[in-house]
Structures are given as C-alpha cells and as structure tokens.
Design a protein around this motif. Structure first.
Motif, PDB file in Angstrom:
ATOM      1  N   UNK A  80       1.030  -1.135  -0.136  1.00  0.00           N
ATOM      2  CA  UNK A  80      -0.095  -0.291  -0.013  1.00  0.00           C
ATOM      3  C   UNK A  80       0.348   1.222  -0.336  1.00  0.00           C
ATOM      4  N   UNK A  81       1.763   1.527   0.855  1.00  0.00           N
ATOM      5  CA  UNK A  81       2.889   2.394   0.777  1.00  0.00           C
ATOM      6  C   UNK A  81       3.049   2.334  -0.466  1.00  0.00           C
ATOM      7  N   UNK A  82       3.757   1.678  -1.429  1.00  0.00           N
ATOM      8  CA  UNK A  82       4.549   1.922  -3.118  1.00  0.00           C
ATOM      9  C   UNK A  82       3.676   2.493  -3.721  1.00  0.00           C
ATOM     10  N   UNK A  83       2.143   1.891  -3.785  1.00  0.00           N
ATOM     11  CA  UNK A  83       1.349   2.082  -4.866  1.00  0.00           C
ATOM     12  C   UNK A  83       1.113   3.448  -4.130  1.00  0.00           C
ATOM     13  N   UNK A 120      12.706  -3.148   6.013  1.00  0.00           N
ATOM     14  CA  UNK A 120      12.654  -3.547   4.555  1.00  0.00           C
ATOM     15  C   UNK A 120      12.694  -2.141   3.560  1.00  0.00           C
ATOM     16  N   UNK A 121      13.816  -1.753   2.765  1.00  0.00           N
ATOM     17  CA  UNK A 121      14.001  -1.175   2.253  1.00  0.00           C
ATOM     18  C   UNK A 121      13.844  -1.560   0.308  1.00  0.00           C
ATOM     19  N   UNK A 122      12.260  -0.781   0.009  1.00  0.00           N
ATOM     20  CA  UNK A 122      11.695  -1.533  -1.124  1.00  0.00           C
ATOM     21  C   UNK A 122      11.591   0.029  -2.151  1.00  0.00           C
ATOM     22  N   UNK A 123      11.185  -0.654  -3.521  1.00  0.00           N
ATOM     23  CA  UNK A 123      11.045   0.737  -4.033  1.00  0.00           C
ATOM     24  C   UNK A 123      10.624  -0.125  -5.792  1.00  0.00           C
TER      25      UNK A 123
END
Length: 381
Positions: A80-83, A120-123
């Motif tokens: 949800x954060x990424x989108x 986590x570090x995500x993109x």
C-alpha cells in the motif's frame, strides 16, 4: 556501508538482463549493499493478486512459496505504501510502521519476523504495465536502515527500467548470454562501450544524438583515433585508470561518477563507468572485457520541473540544491540561514559540500554555475 557502493551491483543487474541465470547473483549483491541477507524482485499486477514472477535470495523457498505467495501477500502493508507514491522511489518501511504497528500486525508477527527479517527498503518500477517490486530486507539484529544506504539502493532502482529494457530486447533477439547491440540501442541513456585502452567498440543511438556535431557536448567528450577522450587531461587520466580497472575486474576505490567540464569550466557531463559482463569474444572479438560508459547531461536550461533525486547533478542533496539556487538568485549565506531558520555554520558546511561536488572553488562560482537554470518558482525538492 562505507566500503560498499552501488556501481558493482548495478553492473550485476545489467549482466542478469543478458544472462538470466545471474539474477540470483545480482540480488545477493543487492542484499549485501543493503547490509542484509534477503532481497527479492517480483512482478505484481494488482494488490489482491499473488506475484506472477519472482526472484528471491536469502529466504528459503517454503517461507516464500507457502508463506508470502500463497497468503501473506494479501496482508503486506508495504504494498500500500509503494502504490500510493509514484514509481521510482525507494522507501524505508521503518518510516511507516512503528513498533506498536509491527506488534499488532499479523503480517509482521506471523510471517515477516518468523522468516527472520524485520526491516525493508523497497521500491517499484513499471514493467510491461505491471509493477515490479525490488526489496532488500534486514534481520532485527542487523538494525534499521540509514539514509546513505537508502541512497545507494535508490541508485540501483534508478537503473532497473533500463535493465528491463535490455532484458526484453535481448530476449526478443534471442541473445541470451551474448551482447545484443539492438538491446543497448533501445536504452534511453547514452552508452559507450570501450576496451581497456578506451578504444570505442560501440555507441548506442542515444549517445550518437548526444555527441552529435551540433551538440554542446561535442567539445566535452570526443573521439580521437577511435578512442574516447575528454577535454581535461587530468580527467582523461582518471577515466583511463577507471576503465582499465573495470576491464581487468579490479574493485574501484573511487566508484562515484566522473564529471567532464565545458569550455567555461562548469560540470557538463556525468560519466558513469560500469563493467560490462560480456566479453568482446562473444561478439566476434578477441575475448577482452569491456567497460560501459553511461553519459548523462547536467544543467540543461529550460527544464520546468524540480529535479528528482536521480536528476540532481553531482549528487547534490535536496538542501544543497535549494541553497545552490538561492546563491544563484543573489542571496548570501547569512540571509539564506536567516530565512531558513538554520545556523550559519550549517549553511557554510553545505556550501563546502557543494564546492566539493561541483568542482567549484567559491560561492560566486556556484552562483554562476546555477544562474542559467530556469526551474519552476516555488517548487520543492
């Protein structure tokens, strides 16, 4: 993290684009860059759907297949954060989920922590219409991420769309494990391939356009006797040394990009130097390794948006960028400190950092360098 750098990891992803068997090695390198053991790259078309394609390292198959893919992907709060944000930015999930939220979360308590990971570090980037998620994970004992680590991981994510273009074009050309010139031509980034002596082996279409005779960059980087040359002799020596190191497989002690100056002494062109995992022999040559020079123009006037992190020249931070533009507008350090409500010592420290990154020697040169830009008024970094 001080001893790690993103360039070898970026090179590993380009190698994976041409050699699919190398994806696991690329992800292992990405995990090491993050200071952890687990990394994954997977395609997810919609929020409620399981990942349709995935490559995972450092996590056992049962935890991924029977845990995340079959159930916990529907509960993943990070998605949800990424989108919510535009693609192309790495996010530290520690900024979004407090210890209290983790303690209440089924996803964290029953899957994530039990799988041995905590931070986590995500993109995400667009890949054929769907979102591809690139993530690095740390165990609780490895500690939370710092901002420098995030910046290094961001550099890898910035290259991922080009990695996918290279992968897709190479697959279409059935060029697995071999160099596909068509694939490099498909990249929007200007690319030069050179051998250890800086002899030009290949120039993609974007580079041809960038270095055209009418281009302002034609005097910055040129070809002499079939070799790549830059106008400053000291920089030419640095470029030659870095390329030789890359071609023989030596680790580079100074992996940051080089900056070529224009006739007025202003940084004009960023030159990234990456090892190319394919030897000339695979394309009919003598088996020697190549280096890939990735060129990016700097300080182009007339652009009407505030630059993203990846677009800021010379690795300037957002605060340094804002200060540089203020100096270009005629504001002095004391006035800037007063307006921003910060100490003058902080502003002076930022000026010293800008000088070091841009190769200038005094505030007036910073002002001159940035004065020709036409950035949208009132925008924020």
């Amino acid at each position: 993290m001080d001893k790690e750098d993103a360039d070898p990891v970026i090179a590993a992803f380009y190698r994976a684009a041409l050699e699919p068997a190398q994806w696991d090695a690329a992800l292992r390198a990405f995990a090491r860059l993050a200071g952890g053991d687990v990394a994954c790259c997977f395609l997810k078309a919609e929020a409620g759907m399981a990942p349709s394609r995935a490559c995972v390292t450092g996590l056992d198959e049962q935890a991924w297949e029977h845990g995340y893919r079959r159930y916990y992907h529907t509960l993943d709060p990070g998605y949800a954060v990424l989108t919510r944000a535009p693609p192309g930015r790495m996010h530290l999930m520690q900024d979004y989920f407090s210890e209290q939220a983790v303690a209440r979360s089924e996803y964290f308590q029953d899957f994530y922590l039990r799988a041995g990971v905590r931070y986590s570090c995500s993109g995400v980037v667009r890949d054929n219409g769907a979102l591809t998620i690139l993530s690095a994970h740390r165990a609780a004992g490895q500690g939370a991420y710092d901002r420098n680590t995030r910046r290094q991981l961001q550099r890898v994510l910035d290259h991922l769309p080009n990695v996918f273009r290279l992968r897709d074009t190479a697959q279409q050309a059935q060029a697995h494990g071999a160099l596909a010139w068509e694939a490099l031509d498909a990249l929007p980034r200007a690319i030069l391939l050179v051998d250890a002596c800086l002899r030009l082996v290949f120039m993609n279409l974007a580079a041809q356009r960038l270095l055209a005779a009418t281009s302002p960059f034609a005097s910055v980087i040129t070809m002499h006797g079939g070799k790549v040359a830059v106008r400053v002799s000291q920089l030419q020596q640095q470029l030659g040394q870095r390329v030789r190191q890359v071609c023989v497989g030596l680790a580079c002690h100074c992996p940051a990009p080089l900056y070529a100056s224009d006739e007025d002494g202003r940084p004009a062109l960023e030159i990234g130097i990456l090892p190319l995992p394919v030897r000339i022999g695979q394309a009919g040559g003598d088996g020697a390794s190549l280096a890939m020079l990735a060129l990016r123009p700097l300080f182009r006037a007339g652009r009407r948006h505030w630059p993203s992190t990846a677009e800021r020249p010379c690795g300037l931070t957002g605060a340094e960028w804002a200060l540089a533009l203020a100096l270009a507008d005629g504001m002095d350090a004391a006035e800037y400190a007063q307006r921003k409500g910060v100490r003058i010592s902080t502003v002076r420290s930022q000026i010293q950092s800008i000088l070091a990154k841009t190769g200038t020697h005094r505030s007036s040169e910073i002002a001159s360098l940035f004065s020709a830009l036409e950035w949208q008024a009132g925008a924020q970094p």
